[in-house]
Design a protein around this motif. Sequence first.
Motif, PDB file in Angstrom:
ATOM      1  N   THR A 189       1.563 -50.429  -6.100  1.00 25.57           N
ATOM      2  CA  THR A 189       2.981 -50.495  -5.772  1.00 25.57           C
ATOM      3  C   THR A 189       3.435 -51.902  -6.093  1.00 25.57           C
ATOM      4  O   THR A 189       4.516 -52.133  -6.613  1.00 25.57           O
ATOM      5  CB  THR A 189       3.200 -50.195  -4.280  1.00 25.57           C
ATOM      6  OG1 THR A 189       2.625 -48.939  -3.993  1.00 25.57           O
ATOM      7  CG2 THR A 189       4.665 -50.164  -3.946  1.00 25.57           C
ATOM      8  N   ALA A 190       2.565 -52.876  -5.819  1.00 28.54           N
ATOM      9  CA  ALA A 190       2.867 -54.252  -6.193  1.00 28.54           C
ATOM     10  C   ALA A 190       2.758 -54.396  -7.694  1.00 28.54           C
ATOM     11  O   ALA A 190       3.473 -55.160  -8.313  1.00 28.54           O
ATOM     12  CB  ALA A 190       1.899 -55.195  -5.506  1.00 28.54           C
ATOM     13  N   LYS A 193       5.658 -53.564  -9.285  1.00 29.96           N
ATOM     14  CA  LYS A 193       6.669 -54.592  -9.163  1.00 29.96           C
ATOM     15  C   LYS A 193       6.428 -55.745 -10.104  1.00 29.96           C
ATOM     16  O   LYS A 193       7.330 -56.487 -10.418  1.00 29.96           O
ATOM     17  CB  LYS A 193       6.702 -55.129  -7.733  1.00 29.96           C
ATOM     18  CG  LYS A 193       7.306 -54.174  -6.773  1.00 29.96           C
ATOM     19  CD  LYS A 193       7.309 -54.767  -5.410  1.00 29.96           C
ATOM     20  CE  LYS A 193       7.950 -53.833  -4.425  1.00 29.96           C
ATOM     21  NZ  LYS A 193       7.928 -54.310  -3.089  1.00 29.96           N
ATOM     22  N   THR A 249      12.407 -45.816  -4.350  1.00 30.34           N
ATOM     23  CA  THR A 249      11.645 -47.055  -4.389  1.00 30.34           C
ATOM     24  C   THR A 249      10.610 -46.942  -5.491  1.00 30.34           C
ATOM     25  O   THR A 249      10.378 -45.866  -6.033  1.00 30.34           O
ATOM     26  CB  THR A 249      10.957 -47.337  -3.031  1.00 30.34           C
ATOM     27  OG1 THR A 249      10.352 -48.628  -3.056  1.00 30.34           O
ATOM     28  CG2 THR A 249       9.899 -46.294  -2.720  1.00 30.34           C
ATOM     29  N   SER A 270      11.182 -54.078  -1.128  1.00 32.79           N
ATOM     30  CA  SER A 270      10.232 -53.527  -0.167  1.00 32.79           C
ATOM     31  C   SER A 270      10.986 -53.161   1.102  1.00 32.79           C
ATOM     32  O   SER A 270      12.113 -53.613   1.324  1.00 32.79           O
ATOM     33  CB  SER A 270       9.143 -54.555   0.154  1.00 32.79           C
ATOM     34  OG  SER A 270       8.384 -54.852  -0.993  1.00 32.79           O
ATOM     35  N   SER A 271      10.379 -52.356   1.929  1.00 28.95           N
ATOM     36  CA  SER A 271      11.021 -51.915   3.163  1.00 28.95           C
ATOM     37  C   SER A 271      11.464 -53.113   3.994  1.00 28.95           C
ATOM     38  O   SER A 271      10.688 -54.038   4.240  1.00 28.95           O
ATOM     39  CB  SER A 271      10.044 -51.052   3.967  1.00 28.95           C
ATOM     40  OG  SER A 271      10.639 -50.635   5.172  1.00 28.95           O
TER      41      SER A 271
END
Length: 321
Positions: free
Chosen positions: A45-46, A49, A153, A209-210
Amino acid sequence: MPSYTPTQKNAIQQFTGFTNAKESVAAKQLKNHNWNIEQAVDASTAMFKSLRALNCWKSSENTGVKPLDRKTDDDPPEDRFFSSNNSSSSAPSPTSQNLNKLFDKYRGTMRNDAKGEPDAIGVQGCMRYFADLGLSLEEPVVLVLLTELNAPTMGELTREGFVEGWKRLRATTISDQKAHLPHFRSSLPSSPQGIFRQTYRHTFRLALSSGQRSLPLDAAIEYFRLLLSPPSLKWSTPTTPWLDLWLEYLTTKWKKAISKDVWEQTGVFVGKSLEDESMKWWSAEGAWPSCLDEFVAFVREKKGVDGEGKGEKEDGDEMEL
């Protein structure tokens, strides 16, 4: 490949199978997570990004339903990406049935993937889906795809976004969906409007991010690189390497997180600077964020231009910015 144990080699093979990443990237991620395959893949997930890689992705026309997102009460209305005429009282169409079936193929492919939610595809499922589409995580078109499917997301797809997005594009099979990718690829670098504009705006939401309201500078810089250099839009003009100057300014002068306003106004600035690099459209009295006011001063200083936009070239000829 360096010397690895059979177990480590197997983990690298699994990681590359899930992510389509290079073996060197797989090994690095796995080492960072003590060779735990699930933790390493979740950490992508990173990786989604830091995408020099996802190297990063609708028409400027709004078409109907408010997108799903992590909106806050003071956020302005967003562009709308697709129309939904779902009705709980009507039976799903064959198109919807086929797309729901395809969606379910990728849902919950590993433990903790979107927490097993019935209406979400998580990181691992997304990576399997991209692999089946023949996409590398290093392609900018991945961001276009996530925008078209109204992903909330990075590394997550919702059932509604997936079904309604592909219904609108009339693509119910992997083969049909693959056929849209060349158009997405060619549209990104062609204009700062259209698909690029919608993708650029949606990427800010994807990247948060959240709980975040601003992008950390290092993440924002990676996304600027992804979206503002080939094979996406090239932010450069004959005498001004805008992207290089922008990244230099952010890292040496600004040094702060990037807010939604700065992100969106940078997109506007990009379009105007590509149309007219002399910046005759620029006004210090304009409603630009301070970040961009300071960037203009930075560029003018770099080019030896005074505050009125005029300066001297080395040969004595006047130039304007």
